[in-house]
Motif scaffolding. Structure first.
Motif, short mmCIF file in Angstrom:
data_model
loop_
_atom_site.label_atom_id
_atom_site.label_comp_id
_atom_site.label_asym_id
_atom_site.label_seq_id
_atom_site.Cartn_x
_atom_site.Cartn_y
_atom_site.Cartn_z
N SER A 1 -7.41 2.12 3.90
CA SER A 1 -7.30 2.59 5.28
C SER A 1 -6.07 3.47 5.53
CB SER A 1 -7.29 1.41 6.25
OG SER A 1 -6.13 0.62 6.04
N SER A 2 -5.22 3.64 4.52
CA SER A 2 -3.98 4.38 4.71
C SER A 2 -3.93 5.72 3.99
CB SER A 2 -2.79 3.53 4.25
OG SER A 2 -2.73 2.33 4.95
N THR A 3 -5.06 6.16 3.42
CA THR A 3 -5.02 7.39 2.63
C THR A 3 -6.30 8.20 2.80
OG1 THR A 3 -4.63 8.31 0.43
CG2 THR A 3 -5.96 6.31 0.54
N LEU A 4 -6.17 9.48 2.52
CA LEU A 4 -7.35 10.35 2.46
C LEU A 4 -7.82 10.54 1.02
CD1 LEU A 4 -6.28 13.08 5.04
CD2 LEU A 4 -7.84 11.16 5.39
N ILE A 5 -7.04 10.03 0.06
CA ILE A 5 -7.43 10.07 -1.34
C ILE A 5 -8.60 9.10 -1.52
CG2 ILE A 5 -6.71 9.58 -3.72
CD1 ILE A 5 -3.80 10.10 -2.79
N PRO A 6 -9.65 9.51 -2.22
CA PRO A 6 -10.75 8.58 -2.46
C PRO A 6 -10.26 7.32 -3.19
CG PRO A 6 -11.40 10.80 -3.06
CD PRO A 6 -9.93 10.84 -2.78
N VAL A 7 -10.79 6.17 -2.78
CA VAL A 7 -10.43 4.90 -3.37
C VAL A 7 -11.71 4.19 -3.81
CG1 VAL A 7 -9.32 2.65 -3.00
CG2 VAL A 7 -8.40 4.69 -1.85
N MET A 8 -11.73 3.80 -5.07
CA MET A 8 -12.87 3.03 -5.57
C MET A 8 -12.41 1.59 -5.72
SD MET A 8 -14.74 3.25 -9.22
CE MET A 8 -16.49 3.31 -9.15
N ILE A 9 -13.14 0.67 -5.09
CA ILE A 9 -12.82 -0.74 -5.13
C ILE A 9 -13.75 -1.43 -6.13
CG2 ILE A 9 -12.61 -2.89 -3.82
CD1 ILE A 9 -10.66 -0.68 -2.91
N VAL A 10 -13.14 -2.13 -7.09
CA VAL A 10 -13.89 -2.87 -8.10
C VAL A 10 -13.78 -4.35 -7.75
CG1 VAL A 10 -14.04 -3.44 -10.55
CG2 VAL A 10 -13.44 -1.10 -9.84
N VAL B 1 -2.57 12.39 -7.80
CA VAL B 1 -3.86 11.84 -8.20
C VAL B 1 -4.92 12.20 -7.17
CG1 VAL B 1 -2.74 9.92 -9.42
CG2 VAL B 1 -3.61 9.56 -7.12
N ASP B 2 -6.16 12.20 -7.61
CA ASP B 2 -7.25 12.48 -6.68
C ASP B 2 -8.30 11.37 -6.65
OD1 ASP B 2 -8.22 13.15 -9.18
OD2 ASP B 2 -8.51 15.26 -8.72
N LEU B 3 -7.98 10.23 -7.28
CA LEU B 3 -8.80 9.03 -7.17
C LEU B 3 -7.93 7.83 -7.50
CD1 LEU B 3 -11.60 7.61 -6.85
CD2 LEU B 3 -11.91 7.92 -9.32
N ILE B 4 -8.05 6.80 -6.68
CA ILE B 4 -7.38 5.52 -6.93
C ILE B 4 -8.49 4.50 -7.20
CG2 ILE B 4 -5.92 3.69 -5.98
CD1 ILE B 4 -4.74 5.86 -4.07
N VAL B 5 -8.37 3.80 -8.31
CA VAL B 5 -9.33 2.74 -8.64
C VAL B 5 -8.55 1.44 -8.66
CG1 VAL B 5 -10.96 1.85 -10.35
CG2 VAL B 5 -10.72 4.34 -10.04
N MET B 6 -8.99 0.47 -7.87
CA MET B 6 -8.27 -0.80 -7.83
C MET B 6 -9.21 -1.96 -7.62
SD MET B 6 -6.28 -0.26 -4.17
CE MET B 6 -5.33 -1.73 -4.37
N GLY B 7 -8.76 -3.10 -8.09
CA GLY B 7 -9.54 -4.32 -7.95
C GLY B 7 -9.30 -4.97 -6.60
N SER B 8 -10.29 -5.72 -6.16
CA SER B 8 -10.17 -6.49 -4.94
C SER B 8 -10.64 -7.90 -5.23
CB SER B 8 -11.02 -5.89 -3.83
OG SER B 8 -11.00 -6.72 -2.68
N HIS B 9 -9.84 -8.86 -4.81
CA HIS B 9 -10.18 -10.26 -5.05
C HIS B 9 -11.29 -10.75 -4.13
CE1 HIS B 9 -6.95 -10.90 -7.92
NE2 HIS B 9 -6.21 -10.13 -7.16
N GLY B 10 -11.62 -9.96 -3.12
CA GLY B 10 -12.74 -10.30 -2.25
C GLY B 10 -12.50 -11.52 -1.38
N ALA C 1 0.84 -1.19 0.00
CA ALA C 1 0.00 0.00 0.00
C ALA C 1 0.88 1.25 0.00
CB ALA C 1 -0.92 -0.01 1.21
N GLY C 2 1.98 1.21 0.71
CA GLY C 2 2.89 2.35 0.77
C GLY C 2 3.41 2.76 -0.59
N THR C 3 3.78 1.79 -1.42
CA THR C 3 4.27 2.10 -2.76
C THR C 3 3.17 2.71 -3.62
OG1 THR C 3 5.89 0.32 -2.65
CG2 THR C 3 5.32 1.12 -4.84
N ILE C 4 1.97 2.18 -3.53
CA ILE C 4 0.84 2.72 -4.28
C ILE C 4 0.56 4.16 -3.83
CG2 ILE C 4 -1.64 2.49 -4.79
CD1 ILE C 4 0.18 0.26 -6.00
N LEU C 5 0.55 4.38 -2.53
CA LEU C 5 0.22 5.71 -2.02
C LEU C 5 1.33 6.72 -2.28
CD1 LEU C 5 -1.58 4.63 1.25
CD2 LEU C 5 -2.58 5.36 -0.92
N GLN C 6 2.57 6.28 -2.22
CA GLN C 6 3.69 7.17 -2.55
C GLN C 6 3.58 7.60 -4.02
OE1 GLN C 6 7.61 5.62 -1.76
NE2 GLN C 6 8.60 7.24 -2.91
N THR C 7 3.28 6.65 -4.89
CA THR C 7 3.11 6.95 -6.31
C THR C 7 1.93 7.89 -6.51
OG1 THR C 7 4.04 4.80 -6.89
CG2 THR C 7 2.78 5.94 -8.59
#
Length: 149
Positions: free
Chosen positions: A138-147, A111-120, A99-105
């Motif tokens: 849980s580690s960012t204030l940037i909106p995250v959309m889970i697909v 960016v102002d939205l992160i869209v990522m898949g979840s295996h559920g 998560a740290g690498t994704i959030l650092q990037t």
């Protein structure tokens, strides 16, 4: 404009490509910039003694294959975006798959939205393997959309 720059991390799985499609739909609707990233681990044997004694051939083979897989996934992501009528930038990120690498990037790219898949995963699988999407969420204030599919 609500979302100016959307980030979608991919790992080559079908669920990550579903996230790309959803991100492309959003990017088209909002006129947003879209960046797809694939993370390649810099040192997969960081805690292993044999890494140094096995020679560089093992590492070279690993890196060649890892980068080829990342590039293949990014090309697929780019094709999905093109099908949706959206241009996507792609980047291979060297670092830890976390998560740290994704959030650092995300912060570096502003960016102002992160869209990522979840295996559920649920139950024991979730406890054992963790939830990468949940860690990002849980580690960012940037909106995250889970697909999910």
């Amino acid at each position: 404009m609500p979302y100016q720059h959307i980030l979608v991390p991919i790992d080559g799985s079908e669920i990550s490509f579903a996230a790309v499609k959803q991100a492309a739909i959003f990017a088209k609707a909002f006129g947003s910039k879209l960046t797809a990233i694939s993370v390649v681990v810099e040192d997969p044997f960081s805690d292993q003694d044999f890494y140094y004694s096995a020679g560089s051939a093992i590492m070279k083979e690993y890196f060649v294959e890892a980068y080829a897989n990342a590039q293949k996934a990014l090309i697929t992501a780019q094709n999905i975006c093109t099908e949706q009528g959206v241009h996507a930038e792609t980047k291979t990120i060297k670092g830890e798959v976390s998560a740290g690498t994704i959030l650092q990037t995300a912060e570096e790219l502003h960016v102002d939205l992160i869209v990522m898949g979840s295996h559920g995963r649920k139950g024991f699988q979730k406890m054992l393997l963790g939830s990468f999407a949940q860690d990002v969420l849980s580690s960012t204030l940037i909106p995250v959309m889970i697909v999910k599919k």
